[in-house]
Design a protein around this motif. Structure first.
Motif, PDB file in Angstrom:
ATOM      1  N   CYS A  79     -22.402 -20.941  41.055  1.00  0.00           N
ATOM      2  CA  CYS A  79     -23.182 -22.159  41.258  1.00  0.00           C
ATOM      3  C   CYS A  79     -22.788 -22.924  42.523  1.00  0.00           C
ATOM      4  O   CYS A  79     -23.046 -24.115  42.632  1.00  0.00           O
ATOM      5  CB  CYS A  79     -22.995 -23.050  40.024  1.00  0.00           C
ATOM      6  N   TYR A  80     -22.181 -22.255  43.488  1.00  0.00           N
ATOM      7  CA  TYR A  80     -21.752 -22.945  44.711  1.00  0.00           C
ATOM      8  C   TYR A  80     -22.968 -23.479  45.473  1.00  0.00           C
ATOM      9  O   TYR A  80     -23.899 -22.734  45.766  1.00  0.00           O
ATOM     10  CB  TYR A  80     -20.937 -22.005  45.594  1.00  0.00           C
ATOM     11  N   GLU A  81     -22.963 -24.780  45.749  1.00  0.00           N
ATOM     12  CA  GLU A  81     -24.059 -25.480  46.425  1.00  0.00           C
ATOM     13  C   GLU A  81     -25.388 -25.347  45.677  1.00  0.00           C
ATOM     14  O   GLU A  81     -26.462 -25.452  46.260  1.00  0.00           O
ATOM     15  CB  GLU A  81     -24.207 -25.001  47.869  1.00  0.00           C
ATOM     16  N   LYS A  82     -25.284 -25.098  44.376  1.00  0.00           N
ATOM     17  CA  LYS A  82     -26.470 -25.087  43.515  1.00  0.00           C
ATOM     18  C   LYS A  82     -26.235 -26.070  42.376  1.00  0.00           C
ATOM     19  O   LYS A  82     -25.158 -26.662  42.246  1.00  0.00           O
ATOM     20  CB  LYS A  82     -26.737 -23.666  42.987  1.00  0.00           C
ATOM     21  N   GLU A  83     -27.248 -26.251  41.552  1.00  0.00           N
ATOM     22  CA  GLU A  83     -27.164 -27.264  40.494  1.00  0.00           C
ATOM     23  C   GLU A  83     -26.690 -26.675  39.164  1.00  0.00           C
ATOM     24  O   GLU A  83     -27.127 -25.594  38.766  1.00  0.00           O
ATOM     25  CB  GLU A  83     -28.536 -27.923  40.306  1.00  0.00           C
ATOM     26  N   ALA A  84     -25.784 -27.423  38.517  1.00  0.00           N
ATOM     27  CA  ALA A  84     -25.339 -27.079  37.172  1.00  0.00           C
ATOM     28  C   ALA A  84     -25.864 -28.159  36.236  1.00  0.00           C
ATOM     29  O   ALA A  84     -25.509 -29.332  36.363  1.00  0.00           O
ATOM     30  CB  ALA A  84     -23.816 -27.028  37.110  1.00  0.00           C
ATOM     31  N   ILE A  85     -26.718 -27.769  35.312  1.00  0.00           N
ATOM     32  CA  ILE A  85     -27.323 -28.728  34.393  1.00  0.00           C
ATOM     33  C   ILE A  85     -26.458 -28.849  33.140  1.00  0.00           C
ATOM     34  O   ILE A  85     -26.142 -27.849  32.492  1.00  0.00           O
ATOM     35  CB  ILE A  85     -28.752 -28.303  33.999  1.00  0.00           C
ATOM     36  N   VAL A  86     -26.077 -30.088  32.796  1.00  0.00           N
ATOM     37  CA  VAL A  86     -25.194 -30.323  31.654  1.00  0.00           C
ATOM     38  C   VAL A  86     -25.574 -31.627  30.965  1.00  0.00           C
ATOM     39  O   VAL A  86     -26.037 -32.572  31.605  1.00  0.00           O
ATOM     40  CB  VAL A  86     -23.710 -30.354  32.111  1.00  0.00           C
ATOM     41  N   SER A  87     -25.396 -31.664  29.661  1.00  0.00           N
ATOM     42  CA  SER A  87     -25.708 -32.873  28.891  1.00  0.00           C
ATOM     43  C   SER A  87     -24.723 -33.994  29.207  1.00  0.00           C
ATOM     44  O   SER A  87     -23.527 -33.765  29.351  1.00  0.00           O
ATOM     45  CB  SER A  87     -25.661 -32.556  27.398  1.00  0.00           C
ATOM     46  N   ARG A  88     -25.234 -35.224  29.300  1.00  0.00           N
ATOM     47  CA  ARG A  88     -24.371 -36.381  29.530  1.00  0.00           C
ATOM     48  C   ARG A  88     -23.310 -36.528  28.436  1.00  0.00           C
ATOM     49  O   ARG A  88     -22.205 -36.988  28.676  1.00  0.00           O
ATOM     50  CB  ARG A  88     -25.206 -37.662  29.594  1.00  0.00           C
ATOM     51  N   GLY A  89     -23.654 -36.149  27.233  1.00  0.00           N
ATOM     52  CA  GLY A  89     -22.723 -36.272  26.116  1.00  0.00           C
ATOM     53  C   GLY A  89     -21.583 -35.281  26.164  1.00  0.00           C
ATOM     54  O   GLY A  89     -20.680 -35.328  25.324  1.00  0.00           O
ATOM     55  N   GLN A  90     -21.581 -34.383  27.154  1.00  0.00           N
ATOM     56  CA  GLN A  90     -20.538 -33.361  27.241  1.00  0.00           C
ATOM     57  C   GLN A  90     -19.668 -33.517  28.489  1.00  0.00           C
ATOM     58  O   GLN A  90     -18.858 -32.641  28.790  1.00  0.00           O
ATOM     59  CB  GLN A  90     -21.184 -31.966  27.232  1.00  0.00           C
TER      60      GLN A  90
END
Length: 463
Positions: free
Chosen positions: A162-173
């Motif tokens: 994921c270098y220079e790309k987006e990692a989608i993650v929940s705010r609760g985590q």
């Protein structure tokens, strides 16, 4: 200033010839003894100049020298007795290694070994090859590798995928781990761009889906092993996140944290997701710790699809994050037991302490209480039911039934007694509650009973 006292201060050579000090030359390095003598003389000189003492004897100085020698000769990292009942105590080294793991370490470090040598091919090999097969066999993953801790594992995974790309993650985590280190900061250091979705207490599948773009590198799930949000909550089931990843050809990464390889719900505990379950559900890469619930050395273990693990092995960060021969040996020695769950529970201290039978804990409590009562007259000892904690950021809501000895001194204030136990040659770390010293027998070994008795006796002698 008392010039007569200054003139009476002994010289270094005079003290070296004192019988009480000479005997230390056989067991301690000479430079430690000389430094201790010089430091003691200097301390006395300063006290005389500042008017803090108006008399001393040679015996006073000799005893001060001996005390300084013993302090200097001690290792800074040393054994303590954990009487708190917290099994995986972050401040006290987390998980204890099994005897099998310790024996593996000793065998490897006392001898040359095949760390990066392929015996079958007679040429250079890879250190990961020693551990990969057993990890994949236990977890069911296609491939595996190990780095120096779980934060490193997460960083390496994100840096690779994921270098220079987006990692989608929940705010609760977006958790904070020990020492104020935070998952979002670790992610940023990897070069990944954090995309927070959902809310603290509720995140839906559409939150992930609506934020997927051509810049998305991974879908990330972080298991909140060190806290729980209760009430009006929702998180996306792992299998649904996996399906979404497959639909968009985006790898799903799970940081499972504590590295549970045994289903504790079978033993009456709350459900805690296992690494094997995550792999079965199709997660592409799973990361977890070696020194928490797994019960091994500090390590960050990465398992998952071979195509992704192979990329990580080639990442330049891998060199900086790699583990050494001692960690490899200890981890292999620990994982061997997981080939048979009963053997793991019997031999790995973390598992055996968490799952210890209450009756066995009571027997230990009774034995220690009898020992203490027999030799100590100025204390009240009482056994009572209480709760232990798993610790290490694992199972935060789980209270484990235990038995403790509650101790009240008739002569020493509880706060003072706690200090004296903590400052013992082998420190005894206790709990204090309702002005009583609490010894939780879940985390105390019978081999340490005499040390505990000696510590209480030493505390009385210092009054």
């Amino acid at each position: 200033m008392n010039k007569e006292l200054l003139r009476r201060l002994p010289k270094v050579d005079e003290l070296l010839n004192q019988e009480k000090i000479k005997k230390y030359l056989n067991i301690t390095m000479r430079n430690i003894i000389v430094d201790s003598i010089r430091e003691t003389i200097c301390n006395y000189r300063n006290m005389i100049i500042k008017g803090r003492i108006d008399a001393f004897t040679n015996e006073d100085i000799i005893n001060s020298v001996i005390m300084t020698i013993e302090e200097k000769d001690e290792f800074r990292l040393r054994k303590v007795i954990n009487a708190t009942g917290t099994v995986i105590h972050t401040n006290m080294g987390r998980s204890l290694l099994s005897k099998g793991a310790v024996e593996r370490v000793i065998d490897v470090v006392e001898n040359y070994n095949n760390l990066e040598y392929d015996i079958n091919k007679g040429k250079r090999g890879l250190r990961y090859s020693h551990i990969e097969e057993i990890i994949t066999k236990i977890t069911g993953a296609e491939a595996a590798m190990v780095v120096n801790n779980n934060a490193s594992a997460v960083m390496l995974v994100l840096s690779t995928l994921c270098y220079e790309k987006e990692a989608i993650v929940s705010r609760g985590q977006l958790v904070e781990i020990g020492g104020s280190f935070r998952v979002p900061e670790v992610m940023k250091l990897s070069g990944a761009k954090l995309v927070e979705v959902g809310t603290t207490n509720r995140t839906h599948l559409f939150d992930y889906e609506n934020n997927i773009s051509e810049d998305t590198g991974v879908l990330l799930k972080v298991h909140t092993s060190n806290y729980k949000i209760l009430g009006f909550t929702e998180e996306v089931p792992l299998d649904e996140l996996v399906e979404l990843g497959k639909e968009h050809n985006i790898p799903v990464i799970e940081d499972i944290g504590s590295g549970v390889l045994v289903d504790f719900s079978k033993y009456g505990f709350a459900y805690e997701p296992t690494v094997q379950e995550s792999i079965k559900k199709g997660v592409d890469v799973v990361t977890f710790s070696g020194d928490k619930m797994l019960g091994g050395p500090q390590a960050g273990i990465i398992v998952g699809k071979k195509k992704y693990i192979d990329k990580m092995k080639k990442n330049q960060l891998t060199r900086a994050l790699r583990i050494d021969k001692m960690t490899l040996a200890a981890l292999e020695g620990t994982l061997k037991y997981y080939l048979d769950e009963e053997e793991a529970i019997k031999n790995i201290p973390t598992l055996s302490m968490i799952l210890a039978d209450k009756d066995d804990i009571m027997k230990k409590a009774q034995k220690l209480k009898e020992m203490l009562e027999k030799s100590l007259r100025n204390y009240d000892f009482n056994i009572s039911a209480d709760f232990s904690m798993v610790g290490g950021g694992s199972m935060p809501t789980e209270k484990v039934d235990t038995y403790v000895i509650r101790i009240k001194s008739k002569k020493i204030a509880t706060e003072k007694l706690e200090y004296l136990l903590r400052m013992n040659k082998i420190p005894i770390i206790v709990r204090v509650c309702n002005d009583e010293i609490i010894l939780d027998l879940r985390t105390i070994f019978e081999k340490d009973f005499n040390t505990i008795l000696d510590a209480f006796q030493n505390a009385e002698s210092k009054l």
